[in-house]
Design a protein around this motif. Sequence first.
Motif, short mmCIF file in Angstrom:
data_model
loop_
_atom_site.label_atom_id
_atom_site.label_comp_id
_atom_site.label_asym_id
_atom_site.label_seq_id
_atom_site.Cartn_x
_atom_site.Cartn_y
_atom_site.Cartn_z
N UNK A 1 0.86 -1.18 0.00
CA UNK A 1 0.00 0.00 0.00
C UNK A 1 0.90 1.24 0.00
N UNK A 2 0.95 2.00 -1.10
CA UNK A 2 1.88 3.13 -1.18
C UNK A 2 1.51 4.30 -0.27
N UNK A 3 0.26 4.35 0.19
CA UNK A 3 -0.14 5.47 1.06
C UNK A 3 0.51 5.40 2.43
N UNK A 4 0.58 4.18 3.00
CA UNK A 4 1.16 4.07 4.34
C UNK A 4 2.36 3.14 4.41
N UNK A 5 2.76 2.54 3.28
CA UNK A 5 3.95 1.71 3.23
C UNK A 5 3.79 0.32 3.80
N UNK A 6 2.57 -0.09 4.16
CA UNK A 6 2.36 -1.42 4.72
C UNK A 6 2.27 -2.46 3.60
N UNK A 7 2.61 -3.69 3.94
CA UNK A 7 2.50 -4.79 3.00
C UNK A 7 1.58 -5.85 3.57
N UNK A 8 0.91 -6.55 2.70
CA UNK A 8 0.01 -7.62 3.09
C UNK A 8 0.01 -8.65 1.96
N UNK A 9 -0.78 -9.67 2.08
CA UNK A 9 -0.87 -10.71 1.06
C UNK A 9 -2.31 -10.86 0.60
N UNK A 10 -2.51 -11.06 -0.70
CA UNK A 10 -3.82 -11.33 -1.27
C UNK A 10 -3.81 -12.75 -1.84
N UNK A 11 -4.94 -13.45 -1.64
CA UNK A 11 -5.08 -14.80 -2.17
C UNK A 11 -5.73 -14.74 -3.55
N UNK A 12 -5.21 -15.49 -4.49
CA UNK A 12 -5.77 -15.61 -5.83
C UNK A 12 -6.06 -17.08 -6.09
N UNK A 13 -7.13 -17.34 -6.83
CA UNK A 13 -7.49 -18.70 -7.21
C UNK A 13 -7.79 -18.73 -8.70
N UNK A 14 -7.24 -19.73 -9.38
CA UNK A 14 -7.48 -19.93 -10.81
C UNK A 14 -8.17 -21.27 -10.99
N UNK A 15 -9.26 -21.25 -11.73
CA UNK A 15 -9.94 -22.47 -12.16
C UNK A 15 -9.69 -22.59 -13.65
N UNK A 16 -9.06 -23.67 -14.07
CA UNK A 16 -8.74 -23.84 -15.49
C UNK A 16 -9.04 -25.26 -15.92
N UNK A 17 -9.60 -25.38 -17.11
CA UNK A 17 -9.79 -26.70 -17.70
C UNK A 17 -9.58 -26.59 -19.19
N UNK A 18 -9.12 -27.66 -19.75
CA UNK A 18 -8.81 -27.70 -21.18
C UNK A 18 -8.05 -28.98 -21.47
N UNK A 19 -7.10 -28.90 -22.38
CA UNK A 19 -6.28 -30.07 -22.68
C UNK A 19 -4.81 -29.67 -22.69
N UNK A 20 -3.98 -30.62 -22.34
CA UNK A 20 -2.54 -30.37 -22.32
C UNK A 20 -2.06 -30.30 -23.76
N UNK A 21 -1.55 -29.15 -24.15
CA UNK A 21 -1.10 -28.97 -25.54
C UNK A 21 0.37 -29.29 -25.71
N UNK A 22 1.15 -29.19 -24.64
CA UNK A 22 2.56 -29.59 -24.73
C UNK A 22 3.09 -29.89 -23.34
N UNK A 23 4.06 -30.76 -23.33
CA UNK A 23 4.78 -31.04 -22.08
C UNK A 23 6.25 -30.99 -22.40
N UNK A 24 6.97 -30.21 -21.62
CA UNK A 24 8.38 -29.99 -21.88
C UNK A 24 9.26 -31.15 -21.50
N UNK A 25 8.69 -32.11 -20.77
CA UNK A 25 9.52 -33.21 -20.32
C UNK A 25 10.49 -32.73 -19.27
N UNK A 26 11.62 -33.33 -19.22
CA UNK A 26 12.59 -32.92 -18.22
C UNK A 26 13.89 -32.52 -18.89
N UNK A 27 14.62 -31.71 -18.20
CA UNK A 27 15.96 -31.35 -18.66
C UNK A 27 16.88 -31.52 -17.47
#
Length: 173
Positions: free
Chosen positions: A95-121
């Motif tokens: 918050x730039x007004x008072x310089x305090x920091x906090x945390x916000x929670x975000x949630x993503x709901x996603x569905x579809x199909x896997x278009x690529x997988x990088x495998x491992x390196x």
Amino acid sequence: MFTSIPRYTQVSGSSVYPAPDGQPTETPAAIDCDVTLPTIGHPTTDVSMCGTYSVADQTRVDNLELSISCGTNKEALELLKYESFIIRFVQQVENPENGTTDYDQFTVYASGHVSSSGGSSLAIGGSPDGSITISCLRYRLLQGDVELINIDRLAGRIMINGVDKRARINSLL
């Protein structure tokens, strides 16, 4: 007088839960992975009037690709079994007004199909990692309880910040 806008600085944690029936599993399949959320892009149309202009069609969206890079290849292989995911992450807010920091929670709901997988390196002295890319048919982003984005390509819904961009078109179809 101007109001200061909170700044979102860094993502402090993430968990990816498979959601085979729309309900998340009890334990996450991947923790502290790097998630790249889809970029919401609108296709453009050229309009000729005193020159040519490209105008975005906000009733349609380009491909929605979600990328997940896991800490181990085992986590990525576990995610390949599913088509629906719930991703939770926390982002630090300043918050730039008072310089305090906090945390916000975000949630993503996603569905579809896997278009690529990088495998491992694997490099000398390194550890294996895995990544997958999901082409989303449904994508929803919430900040706490507030819905920021809700896109359902199958139902023809594009809601951004509570505004239904396709409401008029859908009512005519």
